[in-house]
Design a protein around this motif. Structure first.
Motif, PDB file in Angstrom:
ATOM      1  N   ALA A 851      25.911 -36.995  30.840  1.00 32.11           N
ATOM      2  CA  ALA A 851      25.906 -35.601  30.404  1.00 32.11           C
ATOM      3  C   ALA A 851      27.262 -35.303  29.783  1.00 32.11           C
ATOM      4  N   LEU A 859      23.511 -31.484  37.497  1.00 29.99           N
ATOM      5  CA  LEU A 859      22.792 -31.601  36.230  1.00 29.99           C
ATOM      6  C   LEU A 859      23.081 -32.941  35.556  1.00 29.99           C
ATOM      7  N   SER A 860      23.461 -33.936  36.358  1.00 27.15           N
ATOM      8  CA  SER A 860      23.763 -35.253  35.796  1.00 27.15           C
ATOM      9  C   SER A 860      22.543 -35.815  35.079  1.00 27.15           C
ATOM     10  N   ARG A 861      22.825 -36.664  34.082  1.00 30.63           N
ATOM     11  CA  ARG A 861      21.710 -37.280  33.358  1.00 30.63           C
ATOM     12  C   ARG A 861      21.861 -38.790  33.431  1.00 30.63           C
ATOM     13  N   PHE A 862      20.761 -39.456  33.711  1.00 25.09           N
ATOM     14  CA  PHE A 862      20.818 -40.902  33.829  1.00 25.09           C
ATOM     15  C   PHE A 862      19.830 -41.551  32.887  1.00 25.09           C
ATOM     16  N   ARG A 863      20.221 -42.712  32.374  1.00 26.64           N
ATOM     17  CA  ARG A 863      19.349 -43.454  31.474  1.00 26.64           C
ATOM     18  C   ARG A 863      18.130 -43.947  32.231  1.00 26.64           C
ATOM     19  N   THR A 909      10.322 -40.469  35.525  1.00 26.28           N
ATOM     20  CA  THR A 909      11.074 -39.218  35.341  1.00 26.28           C
ATOM     21  C   THR A 909      11.136 -38.423  36.643  1.00 26.28           C
ATOM     22  N   ARG A 912      13.873 -39.792  38.673  1.00 31.20           N
ATOM     23  CA  ARG A 912      15.156 -39.298  38.188  1.00 31.20           C
ATOM     24  C   ARG A 912      15.418 -37.895  38.739  1.00 31.20           C
ATOM     25  N   ARG A 916      18.632 -36.592  40.988  1.00 33.27           N
ATOM     26  CA  ARG A 916      19.417 -35.406  40.655  1.00 33.27           C
ATOM     27  C   ARG A 916      19.475 -34.460  41.840  1.00 33.27           C
TER      28      ARG A 916
END
Lengths: 927, 533
Positions: A851, A859-863, A909, A912, A916
């Motif tokens: 992010a 609110l982290s985003r991971f591949r 998803t 994921r 989060r």
């Protein structure tokens, strides 16, 4: 218009008449001895004990008596009757009709507020682009004025910013602004923000004869704030060397004008990236607090949330006009008035506190002229207007547009509200306009607001139950001994308030408790003052206001400040009550009384001490006053004070806004130093020099030492990163390189002086490979993770490694998941294939959030590639949360592993989302 | 999921009629071509064309669109008669209600069309905001209204760059409604597309009031203000340009309609977001490109001798070949027709096969130097001037910070300015002597002038590019399209290939991109490696 008019009297008789006037005033104030001792050269303050409010009274009387109009400064700056007379002779002007500055009404309603703005810089840029020529500030100075439009504000602030950058201001360094109400303040304030610095508004010296106390008080603030620059007026440059000696970080004392000139010349086009909402906007040093200076750190998001909340509470209309005389270093003047108007693009009329104090009617006329609809002021301002304005100067006044009269900042007194409403009802003032609210600097400015368009709600409660048990029992209409409190409304949206008893349990309806709050405007803490921050914050995000209050019919009633509360024989005594009672005594200076409790070890309870300023020196007179005070307090409270101490004027320390510093009085009293006297300015300056001479000399040496140390440290870390990086490349096998890189990372952390604590429920890293998912908190996250994770790990994200700098890049590159050996397309395989290959060989892999910088951990985003790889090799996924508790302390919290086998049927998803949520849950102090 | 039967696109297209808007654009033509070429027995296509340049819609379709090199071979093979049978051309303008189709037409279309593919859009980065609104906001509203009155589903083509300043990983699962780049998280509801559109329209009306209606052209200061307004609104919320701002508004209109939040019945939709669409990998033939607004200037600058690149080495450039995008759109169309679609499909390459800027710049630089060596026939004056100005083409590309790059460009401009004025003085002096040969000096100053124009062009281009290649590192997750392919039949997967992981970027850039740009864009510019502004 400025031609001096000689009063129509002989010079000699002028003197005599003036002295007679002063003598009359002193006698009325009950200061007979001072009246007799009066000469042309008595000091108003030291010898006669005339404070600023009494001098306002004197100003009014002089003008009536001699039919002149005097410059305002005379009331605050003339030291002796002789100086006053000089002012009267030179500057006195024939009384003229009230010439006021006309204000042009804004032609169009305000544009919509910049709801999406993330910082105050955004807000200003937005308005400067949407309506550059809209007038933002009408600054009233004397009888003239100045209009400042949004584009002017932005242009000049940018010039100041250019100057600061040219002088070498770096991001997040602090800049103190010590200016009275003037246009330079506005430019400097936004200039500092535009340059990426943090503004620290502090209050300007009002009087030249108070240098020592003033500079000492400011120095501890400036030292605490680690300021790089001080923007002030030219005169302050004279003491800048002393300041530099006392404040190691201070680079220069300068003026806004000089900075703007420099900014124009240097034309530094170095614009920083947009400020993030979580970044500090400015630091507000609290006025009312005792002891060490406490700088309330306010982020852009805090202040924006508060201003948006106030706008909601007062139902901001696009035709609103704000009027304020409040000082700009104070939260109510800065945020509650000015920034509020900046945000909503409402025009604001600003006059200086001095202008208001010397002629309170100016404030009302400013409201009249600008058709002001919204105006915040503390209780005493209403009191002053109700009592001190002559009827002649109110002719034609129209206050009917005034729809929101905020009363806040100190205790709201029902009597004042009634008196003011009574006096100004003929001029169109409506009691429904009153908005008595409660707030504190720790919550930006406002916390609770009552509904508007409602006359103030006043609660009459029985004194006995309240003082003994803290219960607010409504009193019968005819009950004599009652307390009255004004309703302060409900919390702003996005804020919560709760009241707790001494044991930390919530209290019921109509029971007094300590006020705690949390919400969007809550400060992150006090700047560089962890003990003070820790003392008022709880683990679950609540902040202790130190104030007391009770709930009744859904509204908060604030009853007093806990830290000043006196507890005598199990009974809570509110000092304001005692002081008010003592103030009625003859010969005591009203408003200059402090009541407090000191612990008496013999009785095990507190002794009630009253310190009062008096001009009386005669011992029999003093005895009479003491007896009077004791009798009056006894009459009100039913208990006499244990001790009454009479002191000369100016002995009781007060805050910048005039509140009594009770705890300081107490400590002075306990040390027996109450009767300190002010010394002549030259002595003060010399003493300051002497005190700071040594530190001034040390300063140079220290700078050089720290430079050398820095050089040494960076050289060492270079060597270590180089050596470990080379070894990591030389040793065979990924396990081996991971071990070397980890050793290097640990050394780097140690050299940085970082401390990392690991919090985990179950031990991490058995023999099984896993995928760690971590949020980003800092540039050096990869180093931190490699160093603290118990088993050697590989890294998935080359970008995070590269972003951390050359040394880190060299050290950690060998740890990146490497292209698989067999031919693939694209060359080396996709990220998924690479991670899978690493996991297949038994190595654990760290995946960091992708992010943008500044995104909160939850609110982290991971591949998804990393999750796919973990699923296909059935490796557990372990959430990590990195949090910085200070600049060099970090906590790494480890969550429960998520087993991919268990949720093989769940879409990736959804997995994921679980990661989060798990990272979000790790934030609340849970291991 | 795997239990569901595989979807056959050919089957879907045989059963349903499709309406295509924006089909005469770069991407639209490739979609049309793929449909004609790979699914010759599709049921029927309705094609929206705007009458222009004195041609009716039908004339324009047959004379202009089908005459394009991308389509001419296919048309020849199929024969015009067959086409007239399969394709109905409608005269339409998206700026009007029902897209300008008359009520009779709407009645005829109703119940026949199952799917609208909306590829129309204005792709200028900083146009006057009303123009951008006309096609990217009003146009979307009108297409949406038409889809509702026809009872059709909607495939809306947007762009990945609606992310704006919210860089990093762009997840396809992030909700479309209420998105703006500076959004603080799912709880932040401060952006309401409807309020924003209303406010922006109000401002447009305010600015254009008294300057005539849409028909007449606006005075330049008014359109400057409209450009500034777009820039300001975009920057306010965090979009990098007016185009992506308007595109995001368009997406939100579609998403709101999909959720039934705009008052109408819920609509089945899919939003397809390609990254930077570039020259064809295979179809209609390698290197086919048109327009060249995106990566072409980058190529031309590199080949034209730009040496100081203000870019971060490890930023991936998100480029995707046009035929891959067109194929993916047809796959999503089939899924949408079968009701097995996701709301958002991102079509990008960097999540499986990133091409880092460092690699690309070195690649382009090698190519530029190879060509310089091969050329050796430039004007002597030009070569000397390039030496003087410090831009000689033999040097290697460097990566510099934006500040350094700016300083260098400024120095170059100054130097060129000095040379130019010196030349002008010399020329005047020479002419005063009355001697022949003044033309030689004229050629020199022309060369200097060209160089400084080139420098200006670079300055502008880099400023337009900065948000993409400098400040923001995007990775657009393209998971949905991959799982979409998993549910297609083997035959369709071969017909409509989506294989970004197998692209060899070196070969693609040299053989498809550069050659395509040389061939299909600005042939004159390519001749002298200068780029006319």
């Amino acid at each position: 218009m400025s031609s001096a008019v000689q009063p129509a009297v002989e010079p000699a008789s002028l003197e005599a008449q003036f002295l007679e006037l002063v003598r009359d005033l002193l006698r009325e104030l009950g200061s007979h001895r001072a009246a007799e001792a009066l000469t042309l050269h008595s000091s108003f303050e030291r010898d006669l004990g005339l404070g600023s409010l009494e001098r306002v009274e004197l100003l009014v009387r002089t003008e009536v008596r001699f039919q002149v109009r005097l410059p305002d400064e005379i009331a605050q700056q003339a030291e002796t009757p002789a100086e006053w007379l000089r002012g009267l002779r030179e500057g006195g002007q024939a009384q003229q009709g009230a010439q006021r500055y006309r204000i042009v009404q804004p032609a169009r309603p305000a544009p919509p507020a910049p709801a999406g703005a993330r910082s105050w810089v955004d807000v200003l840029r937005h308005h400067a682009e949407v309506e550059p020529d809209r007038v933002q500030i009408h600054l009233l100075e004397g009888d003239g004025g100045e209009d400042i439009t949004y584009s002017q504000l932005l242009t000049r602030a940018s010039e100041v910013a250019g100057g600061l950058l040219a002088r070498g201001l770096r991001r997040d360094e602090t800049v103190a602004i010590m200016l009275p109400t003037c246009s330079d303040f506005f430019y400097s304030f936004f200039g500092v923000m535009l340059a990426g610095g943090i503004a620290v508004p502090i209050y300007p010296p009002a009087r030249p004869d108070r240098i020592e106390e003033y500079v000492r008080r400011q120095m501890s603030i400036l030292r605490n704030a680690e300021v790089r620059f001080l923007i002030s007026f030219a005169e302050v440059r004279a003491v800048s060397r002393i300041m530099r000696a006392g404040i190691p970080t201070l680079k220069d004392v300068t003026t806004a004008g000089a900075l703007r000139e420099l900014g124009v010349q240097a034309s530094v086009s170095q614009r920083r990236g947009p400020a993030k909402p979580s970044e500090t906007a400015f630091i507000q040093y609290t006025s009312g607090s005792t002891g060490d200076p406490k700088g309330v750190v306010l982020s852009h998001a805090n202040v924006l949330a508060n201003v948006r909340g106030i706008g909601w509470a007062v139902q901001f209309r696009s035709t609103d006009v704000v009027v304020s005389w409040l000082p700009l270093y104070h939260d109510m003047g800065l945020i509650g008035s000015w920034l509020f108007s900046v945000y909503f693009a409402a025009p604001i009329t600003i006059l200086s506190p001095l202008a208001f104090l010397s002629r309170p009617e100016r404030w009302l006329w400013a409201l009249h002229d600008s058709r002001g609809t919204l105006c915040p002021a503390p209780n005493f301002a209403y009191e002053l207007c109700a009592r001190k304005i002559r009827d002649e100067s109110l002719q034609g006044l129209d206050l009917s547009a005034w729809r929101v009269a905020i009363n806040a900042g100190e205790a709201v007194l029902p009597d004042t509200l009634a008196r003011f409403a009574e006096r100004f009802r003929p001029f169109g003032f409506r009691p429904e306009s009153y908005v008595p609210c409660y707030g504190l600097a720790e919550s930006s400015v406002a916390l609770t607001f009552p509904p508007i368009n409602r006359p103030p709600l006043i609660d009459r409660i029985r004194r006995d139950e309240f003082e003994r048990e803290g219960r607010a029992v409504p009193a019968a209409p005819d009950e004599p001994n009652v307390l009255r409190f004004v309703a302060n409304g409900t919390p702003l949206p996005g804020h919560e308030v709760r009241l707790l008893d001494e044991d930390g349990h919530p209290v019921g309806e109509r029971v007094q408790g300590r006020i705690f709050f949390r919400g969007l405007s809550k400060t992150a803490g006090y700047y560089r003052n962890l003990p003070a921050t820790a003392a008022v914050t709880t683990e679950d995000g609540w902040m202790d206001t130190g104030d007391l209050g009770y709930w009744a019919e859904g509204e908060l009633f604030v009853t007093g400040r806990r830290k000043d509360c006196i507890i005598k024989s199990g009974r809570n005594i509110i000092p304001q009550e005692v002081e008010a009672a003592a103030g009625e005594a003859q010969g005591v200076r009203r408003g200059c009384i402090a009541a407090f409790g000191t612990v008496d070890p013999e009785t095990g309870t507190e002794r009630l001490v009253v310190v009062a300023e008096t001009r009386a020196t005669d011992s029999s007179e003093r005895r009479r006053i003491e007896a009077d005070i004791v009798q009056r307090i006894d009459a009100v409270l039913g208990i006499p004070p244990d001790r009454v101490e009479l002191v000369p004027p100016q002995s009781i320390p007060k805050t910048s806004s005039g509140k009594i510093r009770r705890s300081e009085v107490r400590s002075l009293y306990e040390r027996g130093k109450l009767e300190a006297r002010t010394r002549p300015p030259w002595v003060q300056v010399t003493r300051l020099w002497a005190r700071h001479f040594r530190s001034w000399v040390k300063l140079g040496a220290k700078t050089w030492a720290s430079r050398l140390r820095h050089l040494g440290l960076s050289a060492m870390s270079l060597v270590i990163a180089g050596f470990c990086g080379v070894m990591a490349r030389l040793v065979p096998g990924r396990e081996g390189s991971a071990r070397w890189a980890r050793a290097g990372a640990r050394w780097l952390l140690r050299l940085q002086g970082w401390q990392v604590t690991m919090r985990t429920a179950n031990p991490v890293g058995g023999r099984r490979q896993a995928v760690f998912f971590a949020n980003r908190s800092h540039r050096l996250d990869p180093v931190l993770l490699v160093a603290v994770l118990p088993s050697p790990v590989l890294l998935a994200d080359g970008f995070a490694v590269n972003a951390a700098g050359v040394r880190t890049r060299f050290l950690l590159r060998p740890l990146l998941v490497r292209p698989a050996a067999q031919a693939q397309s694209p060359p080396g395989g996709t990220l998924r294939e690479r991670i899978r290959a690493a996991l297949g060989r038994g190595c654990s892999v760290v995946v960091t959030s992708e992010a943008p910088a500044g995104t909160p951990p939850e609110l982290s985003r991971f591949r998804l590639d990393a999750l796919h790889a973990a699923i296909s090799t059935s490796s557990p996924m372990i959430p990590l949360r990195i949090e910085a508790t200070s600049a060099s302390r970090f906590i790494v919290a480890v969550g429960d592993p998520i087993e991919p086998v268990k949720c093989g049927q769940v879409p990736v998803t959804e997995l994921r989302e679980r990661l989060r949520r798990s990272i979000a849950g790790l934030g609340n102090g849970r291991p | 999921m795997n239990q569901l039967p595989l979807i056959s696109a050919s089957e879907s297209f045989r059963r349903h009629e499709i309406l295509l808007t924006g089909g005469s654009g770069f991407l639209g033509k490739v979609i049309l071509g793929l449909l004609l070429d790979r699914f010759p027995d599709f049921r029927h296509l309705h094609f929206f064309e705007r009458p222009a340049r004195g041609m009716s819609a039908e004339e324009r379709f047959y004379r202009e669109t089908l005459a394009s090199p991308a389509l001419s071979a296919i048309v020849e093979r199929l024969g015009q008669d067959r086409l007239r049978d399969k394709v109905t051309v409608w005269s339409a303008d998206l700026a009007h209600a029902n897209c300008g189709v008359d009520p009779n037409g709407v009645e005829k279309l109703a119940g026949r069309v199952s799917l609208i593919i909306n590829c129309a859009g204005k792709v200028d980065f900083f146009p006057p905001v009303d123009e951008s609104f006309r096609s990217n906001v009003d146009g979307v509203e009108n297409v949406l209204g038409l889809a509702r009155s026809l009872g059709a589903r909607l495939l809306h083509v947007s762009t990945c760059y609606v992310r704006g300043e919210a860089d990093g990983l762009a997840e396809e699962t992030e909700p479309v409604l209420g998105f703006y780049p500076h959004r603080h998280g799912p709880e932040d509801h401060s952006f309401r597309y409807r309020d924003e559109i209303a406010y922006c329209r109000e401002r447009i009306r305010h600015i254009t009031s008294g300057h005539g209606s849409n028909g007449t052209t606006l005075p330049s200061d008014v359109s400057q203000r409209l450009v500034a307004l777009g820039r300001q609104r975009a920057r306010h919320w965090g979009w990098v340009n007016t185009y992506t701002y308007a595109k995001s508004l368009g997406e939100q209109i579609v998403a709101a309609a999909g959720a039934g939040q705009d008052g109408g019945p819920a609509l089945e939709y899919a939003i397809v977001r390609p990254a930077i669409v570039e020259s064809a990998l295979r179809f209609p033939f390698p290197g086919w490109i048109e327009g060249g607004r995106t990566a072409a200037p980058l190529v031309l600058m590199a080949l034209g001798g730009l040496k100081d690149w203000p870019v971060q080495r490890d930023m991936p450039l998100e480029v995707v070949p046009v035929d891959l995008v067109a194929a993916a759109i047809l796959v999503v169309a089939a899924l949408l027709l079968e009701g097995r679609h996701q709301p958002v499909y991102q079509l990008a390459t960097a999540d499986v096969n990133p091409l880092e800027m460092e690699h690309l710049i070195h690649l382009l630089d090698r190519e530029a130097r190879r060509r310089t060596r091969a050329r050796r026939n430039g004007h002597l004056s030009r070569a000397l001037l390039e030496r003087l100005a410090g831009t000689h083409p033999g040097a290697r590309a460097r990566f510099v910070s934006p500040a350094q790059a700016r300083a260098k460009r400024r120095r170059l401009q100054q130097r060129l300015g000095r040379i130019e004025s010196l030349l002008a003085k010399a020329r005047r002096a020479w002419e005063r002597t009355g001697l022949p040969g003044g033309q030689g000096l004229g050629a020199w100053s022309a060369a200097a002038r060209a160089l400084s124009l080139q420098a200006q062009f670079r300055e502008q281009t880099l400023d337009t590019y900065l948000p993409f290649i400098l400040y923001h590192r995007y990775i657009f997750e393209s998971e949905n399209i991959r799982s979409a392919y998993a549910s297609m039949t083997e035959a369709d997967r071969r017909r409509l290939p989506w294989d970004p992981e197998s692209i060899d970027w070196d070969s693609y850039w040299i053989h498809n991109q550069i050659e395509g740009i040389e061939r299909w864009i600005q042939p004159a510019a390519v001749k002298d490696w200068t780029f006319k502004i």
